[in-house]
Design a protein around this motif. Sequence first.
Motif, mmCIF file in Angstrom:
data_model
loop_
_atom_site.group_PDB
_atom_site.id
_atom_site.type_symbol
_atom_site.label_atom_id
_atom_site.label_comp_id
_atom_site.label_asym_id
_atom_site.label_seq_id
_atom_site.Cartn_x
_atom_site.Cartn_y
_atom_site.Cartn_z
ATOM 1 N N PRO A 106 7.942 -0.789 -5.954
ATOM 2 C CA PRO A 106 8.836 -2.290 -5.622
ATOM 3 C C PRO A 106 7.805 -2.904 -4.918
ATOM 4 C CG PRO A 106 10.172 -0.949 -4.471
ATOM 5 C CD PRO A 106 9.364 0.198 -5.691
ATOM 6 N N GLY A 107 7.242 -2.084 -3.982
ATOM 7 C CA GLY A 107 5.980 -3.451 -3.620
ATOM 8 C C GLY A 107 6.090 -3.760 -2.491
ATOM 9 N N ASP A 108 7.344 -2.945 -1.459
ATOM 10 C CA ASP A 108 8.258 -3.421 0.036
ATOM 11 C C ASP A 108 7.690 -2.722 1.399
ATOM 12 O OD1 ASP A 108 8.906 -0.765 -0.964
ATOM 13 O OD2 ASP A 108 11.139 -1.556 -1.117
ATOM 14 N N SER A 166 3.806 -4.823 -6.144
ATOM 15 C CA SER A 166 3.977 -3.985 -6.968
ATOM 16 C C SER A 166 3.582 -3.310 -8.274
ATOM 17 C CB SER A 166 5.444 -4.384 -7.624
ATOM 18 O OG SER A 166 5.741 -5.799 -8.120
ATOM 19 N N TYR A 181 -2.080 -0.776 -3.501
ATOM 20 C CA TYR A 181 -0.533 -0.724 -3.388
ATOM 21 C C TYR A 181 -0.710 -2.060 -2.039
ATOM 22 C CZ TYR A 181 1.579 3.220 -5.004
ATOM 23 O OH TYR A 181 0.944 3.872 -5.923
ATOM 24 N N ARG A 230 3.501 -9.343 -4.022
ATOM 25 C CA ARG A 230 4.878 -9.202 -3.930
ATOM 26 C C ARG A 230 5.214 -9.842 -2.460
ATOM 27 N NH1 ARG A 230 9.701 -5.906 -3.155
ATOM 28 N NH2 ARG A 230 10.817 -6.320 -1.933
#
Length: 347
Positions: free
Chosen positions: A295-297, A140, A92, A58
């Motif tokens: 979402p990988g944020d 993500s 993650y 991401r």
Amino acid sequence: MRVFYRLLASAAVLIASVSCDLIDPDAPDRDPVEKPDSSEEEKTPEDQDGPVISKLRRSSGTLEVSMTFTAEASSSSSRLHVALPCPQSGDYQDISNLETDGQSKITDKGDGYLTWNETYERGSKVNHTSKVVFDYVTYSVSVDFSRIQEIYPYDTESDIYMNYTSSSGEYIDPMNPKIKSIASSLWAKSSDVVDYAYRCYEYVASKYSYLNPNTGIHTLEDNLRAGGGDCGNLSAIYISLLRNRNIPSRPVVCIRPDSSFHVWSEFYLESYGWIPVDVTYKNSDPKGDYFGIYPGDGIVVSNEYDLLLEIGDRSFNIPLLQTYAYWYWNMAGPEDSYTITSMRKSK
């Protein structure tokens, strides 16, 4: 069993101390994906045509997190104890090139933190800054539930099962009477562990409200009485429901490069791995699906409430270790103050 899963639309949720902003209410709604009928030929994860849990790169960068504490020592041998979260590589993210002048420690559940411990003489002006800098790559994650043909029994002797099916102080309590009542009702309607986890996700998101941002982690009893909480507290309700049925589950505490914060949840499926679930996103966007999607944020810094930290020769239990550092000043008084420097990307 029929359960609906959709892809996650872009969203931004934050928590301070721990607090969250609402996400985009216009997130697109997509067609549901039906879980295959259990009568079909069963396959092990290794026999499937594709991965159950997929990861995509991401973002990447360098992040600095710092804290400054200022005070005047009001007695001899005044002591300052500081801890900062120290992210670890995992599902993650990848963490590398960590730089700090603090001491690194790992809890028995894998959470990392950095500690500083200093003593000051009476009248000393304290101006202490603690800092950690590291490179990161985030991913993500999405779960294809159509490939889960069998739910395997848990290894009750594993560390995951023993660590993440019990209470966590006053914050996660699977034996709370109200939790037991809700869990019993939802379990009676469920066909398996995944179905139950999904029903709990929908229940918490629809029955509890987003409340009390910027007020920290509250006890489970307080959250139930209030009818909700912010993302860290809504996650605690969800996790308590899963642990009531001996489903390993835990919070995922993250910081973000834009200086925001968030907490969501995940539960464990034997032979598959950890499944991300975000009841706060679902609460903010009832038409969206945030079950099996991350979402990988963010950058994960912890996976538990009620953490035991060891700093110098002292031990401290704290509700949550997130971006704000935990500090203990044994001569606290009105002249004491501290500030948290916003996280920032290094140039």
